[in-house]
Design a protein around this motif. Structure first.
Motif, PDB file in Angstrom:
ATOM      1  N   ALA A 162       0.794  -1.286   0.003  1.00  0.00           N
ATOM      2  CA  ALA A 162      -0.109   0.036  -0.163  1.00  0.00           C
ATOM      3  C   ALA A 162       0.902   1.269  -0.057  1.00  0.00           C
ATOM      4  O   ALA A 162       0.634   2.387  -0.693  1.00  0.00           O
ATOM      5  N   ALA A 163       1.975   1.177   0.787  1.00  0.00           N
ATOM      6  CA  ALA A 163       2.967   2.279   0.865  1.00  0.00           C
ATOM      7  C   ALA A 163       3.435   2.559  -0.559  1.00  0.00           C
ATOM      8  O   ALA A 163       3.663   3.598  -0.914  1.00  0.00           O
ATOM      9  N   THR A 164       4.013   1.424  -1.322  1.00  0.00           N
ATOM     10  CA  THR A 164       4.630   1.466  -2.249  1.00  0.00           C
ATOM     11  C   THR A 164       3.516   2.207  -3.505  1.00  0.00           C
ATOM     12  O   THR A 164       4.008   3.125  -4.388  1.00  0.00           O
ATOM     13  N   ALA A 165       2.276   1.632  -3.383  1.00  0.00           N
ATOM     14  CA  ALA A 165       1.304   2.102  -4.537  1.00  0.00           C
ATOM     15  C   ALA A 165       1.142   3.794  -4.109  1.00  0.00           C
ATOM     16  O   ALA A 165       1.033   4.472  -5.098  1.00  0.00           O
ATOM     17  N   ARG A 166       0.922   3.923  -2.806  1.00  0.00           N
ATOM     18  CA  ARG A 166       0.793   5.523  -2.606  1.00  0.00           C
ATOM     19  C   ARG A 166       2.089   6.384  -3.224  1.00  0.00           C
ATOM     20  O   ARG A 166       1.964   7.356  -3.592  1.00  0.00           O
ATOM     21  N   GLY A 167       3.232   5.626  -2.820  1.00  0.00           N
ATOM     22  CA  GLY A 167       4.405   6.389  -3.265  1.00  0.00           C
ATOM     23  C   GLY A 167       4.687   6.631  -4.666  1.00  0.00           C
ATOM     24  O   GLY A 167       5.221   7.508  -5.386  1.00  0.00           O
ATOM     25  N   ILE A 168       4.133   5.580  -5.396  1.00  0.00           N
ATOM     26  CA  ILE A 168       4.158   5.630  -6.825  1.00  0.00           C
ATOM     27  C   ILE A 168       3.219   6.930  -7.413  1.00  0.00           C
ATOM     28  O   ILE A 168       3.623   7.695  -8.416  1.00  0.00           O
ATOM     29  N   PHE A 169       2.260   6.913  -6.905  1.00  0.00           N
ATOM     30  CA  PHE A 169       1.256   8.224  -7.134  1.00  0.00           C
ATOM     31  C   PHE A 169       1.973   9.508  -6.909  1.00  0.00           C
ATOM     32  O   PHE A 169       1.406  10.519  -7.655  1.00  0.00           O
ATOM     33  N   ARG A 170       2.599   9.387  -5.750  1.00  0.00           N
ATOM     34  CA  ARG A 170       3.298  10.686  -5.288  1.00  0.00           C
ATOM     35  C   ARG A 170       4.657  10.788  -6.064  1.00  0.00           C
ATOM     36  O   ARG A 170       5.244  11.910  -5.654  1.00  0.00           O
ATOM     37  N   ARG A 171       5.144   9.933  -6.892  1.00  0.00           N
ATOM     38  CA  ARG A 171       6.309   9.927  -7.842  1.00  0.00           C
ATOM     39  C   ARG A 171       7.562   9.867  -6.556  1.00  0.00           C
ATOM     40  O   ARG A 171       8.462  10.396  -6.877  1.00  0.00           O
ATOM     41  N   ASP A 172       7.639   9.126  -5.712  1.00  0.00           N
ATOM     42  CA  ASP A 172       8.428   9.083  -4.529  1.00  0.00           C
ATOM     43  C   ASP A 172       9.594   8.045  -5.394  1.00  0.00           C
ATOM     44  O   ASP A 172       9.249   6.858  -5.912  1.00  0.00           O
ATOM     45  N   PRO A 173      10.679   8.368  -5.049  1.00  0.00           N
ATOM     46  CA  PRO A 173      11.818   7.883  -5.785  1.00  0.00           C
ATOM     47  C   PRO A 173      12.052   6.284  -5.407  1.00  0.00           C
ATOM     48  O   PRO A 173      12.235   5.447  -6.413  1.00  0.00           O
ATOM     49  N   ASP A 174      11.840   5.938  -4.138  1.00  0.00           N
ATOM     50  CA  ASP A 174      11.997   4.791  -3.782  1.00  0.00           C
ATOM     51  C   ASP A 174      10.983   3.800  -4.038  1.00  0.00           C
ATOM     52  O   ASP A 174      11.175   2.687  -4.578  1.00  0.00           O
ATOM     53  N   LEU A 211      15.618  -3.253   1.127  1.00  0.00           N
ATOM     54  CA  LEU A 211      15.080  -3.612  -0.203  1.00  0.00           C
ATOM     55  C   LEU A 211      15.322  -2.686  -1.245  1.00  0.00           C
ATOM     56  O   LEU A 211      15.344  -2.535  -2.406  1.00  0.00           O
ATOM     57  N   GLU A 212      15.303  -1.377  -0.359  1.00  0.00           N
ATOM     58  CA  GLU A 212      15.458  -0.039  -1.305  1.00  0.00           C
ATOM     59  C   GLU A 212      17.126  -0.271  -2.106  1.00  0.00           C
ATOM     60  O   GLU A 212      17.238   0.476  -3.021  1.00  0.00           O
ATOM     61  N   ASP A 213      17.727  -1.131  -1.686  1.00  0.00           N
ATOM     62  CA  ASP A 213      19.078  -1.285  -2.261  1.00  0.00           C
ATOM     63  C   ASP A 213      18.975  -2.360  -3.428  1.00  0.00           C
ATOM     64  O   ASP A 213      19.974  -2.488  -4.219  1.00  0.00           O
ATOM     65  N   VAL A 214      17.813  -2.755  -3.931  1.00  0.00           N
ATOM     66  CA  VAL A 214      17.768  -3.487  -5.299  1.00  0.00           C
ATOM     67  C   VAL A 214      17.777  -2.399  -6.349  1.00  0.00           C
ATOM     68  O   VAL A 214      16.761  -1.800  -6.782  1.00  0.00           O
ATOM     69  N   THR A 215      18.939  -2.286  -7.089  1.00  0.00           N
ATOM     70  CA  THR A 215      19.093  -1.489  -8.226  1.00  0.00           C
ATOM     71  C   THR A 215      18.421  -2.224  -9.565  1.00  0.00           C
ATOM     72  O   THR A 215      18.120  -3.350  -9.311  1.00  0.00           O
ATOM     73  N   LEU A 216      18.347  -1.629 -10.682  1.00  0.00           N
ATOM     74  CA  LEU A 216      18.043  -2.339 -11.686  1.00  0.00           C
ATOM     75  C   LEU A 216      18.849  -3.564 -12.205  1.00  0.00           C
ATOM     76  O   LEU A 216      18.395  -4.106 -12.790  1.00  0.00           O
ATOM     77  N   ARG A 217      20.250  -3.207 -12.011  1.00  0.00           N
ATOM     78  CA  ARG A 217      21.325  -3.953 -12.358  1.00  0.00           C
ATOM     79  C   ARG A 217      21.061  -5.279 -11.665  1.00  0.00           C
ATOM     80  O   ARG A 217      21.279  -6.464 -12.016  1.00  0.00           O
TER      81      ARG A 217
END
Length: 307
Positions: free
Chosen positions: A65-77, A142-148
């Protein structure tokens, strides 16, 4: 298919889906013992994973839920995590789509499962041994998961398409090798299960759902199996995360090697045992006999097109 069979499958799915021991491999072995060889049974082995997916959604509901809210707020993490999950999902989705039929035709049997169990166990023990000799245990968040790192985990997940390899094992080890801690790799693996297992379930249900629902007791088996796997998986997730922080993956590696060795022995014994043709024709082996089930799958392996 009887309701008791569905309960057994649901319990086994819930116990093994997030442990690095291969839920699909265990379901195939249990199905062989129960005498399940139809396309409907193979479909149930895959679709029953949806119960475990729902358990992940419930367990991680606050983070999701926090990730979904962050996506709408364009939170970088939040955006980074969502993109990482998408990147990790794509490789196995593409490979699974291309080789889905071949995997079910040639790898859904005790022999291939045993090979994957043993190989994965050796890999896990080797990785854990190497990690113990290093002071740095990897990035902990979990935030340390980079795209690579996400791409590396996604490529590793492709190996889990071989039944017995274990999606959990492949993604956790892939995360460890990319520089994550075991706990962070496991948490990302659980979240990655939502799109990966969800897509596999929907795809297989669309392809073979009618065969499952039209099989005797198929609809009831599906409902019972999903409910049981959800309840058991919800209990397993929390316990497994705490266990990993203390003991790592090595104990599961030894278990895989032991189980794979037993399966190999049973599989070869069933293929090499002398058969009294006259007695076999007069009196078929009982349905619950382990050797008979293994022998039936061995003959099915020789004729992959046979249902």
């Amino acid at each position: 298919m009887f309701w008791f069979d569905a309960v057994l499958l649901g319990v086994l799915e819930g116990l093994t889906e997030f442990l690095p021991v291969s839920s699909t491999g265990h379901l195939i072995l249990l199905g062989a013992w129960l005498g399940h060889q139809s396309e409907a049974a193979k479909t149930l082995d895959i679709v029953i994973q949806l119960g475990a997916v729902l358990a992940v959604v419930v367990y991680f509901r606050e983070r999701l839920a926090a990730t979904a809210r962050g996506i709408f707020r364009r939170d970088p993490d939040s955006l980074r995590l969502a993109l990482a999950l998408a990147v990790a999902f794509v490789p196995a989705a593409v490979v699974g789509l291309l080789f889905h039929k071949a995997i079910k035709a040639y790898l859904f049997g005790p022999g291939p499962v045993a090979v994957a169990l043993i190989a994965g166990g050796l890999l896990m023990i080797g990785v854990e041994s190497a990690r113990r000799r290093r002071p740095d245990q990897g990035a902990p968040r979990l935030e340390d998961v980079t795209l690579r790192r996400a791409l590396a985990i996604g490529v590793a997940q492709c190996f889990s398409l071989w039944p017995g390899a274990s999606r959990s094992m492949a993604t956790i080890v892939g995360g460890q090798l990319s520089g994550l801690s075991t706990a962070a790799a496991a948490e990302f693996s659980f979240l990655l299960a939502i799109p990966t297992l969800g897509a596999a379930t929907v795809f297989d249900l669309a392809q073979n759902g009618r065969a499952l629902l039209e099989a005797p007791g198929g609809a009831a088996a599906l409902v019972i199996g999903l409910a049981v796997s959800f309840a058991v998986a919800l209990l397993v997730i929390a316990v497994f995360l705490r266990y990993l922080k203390r003991y790592g993956l090595a104990p599961f590696g030894w278990y895989r090697i032991a189980l794979g060795t037993v399966v190999v022995w049973l599989w070869f014994a069933s293929r090499t045992a002398p058969v009294d043709v006259g007695a076999a024709a007069a009196e078929p082996a009982p349905r619950g006999d382990v050797a008979a089930a293994e022998d039936g799958l061995a003959r099915a392996d020789d004729h992959p097109s046979r249902p």
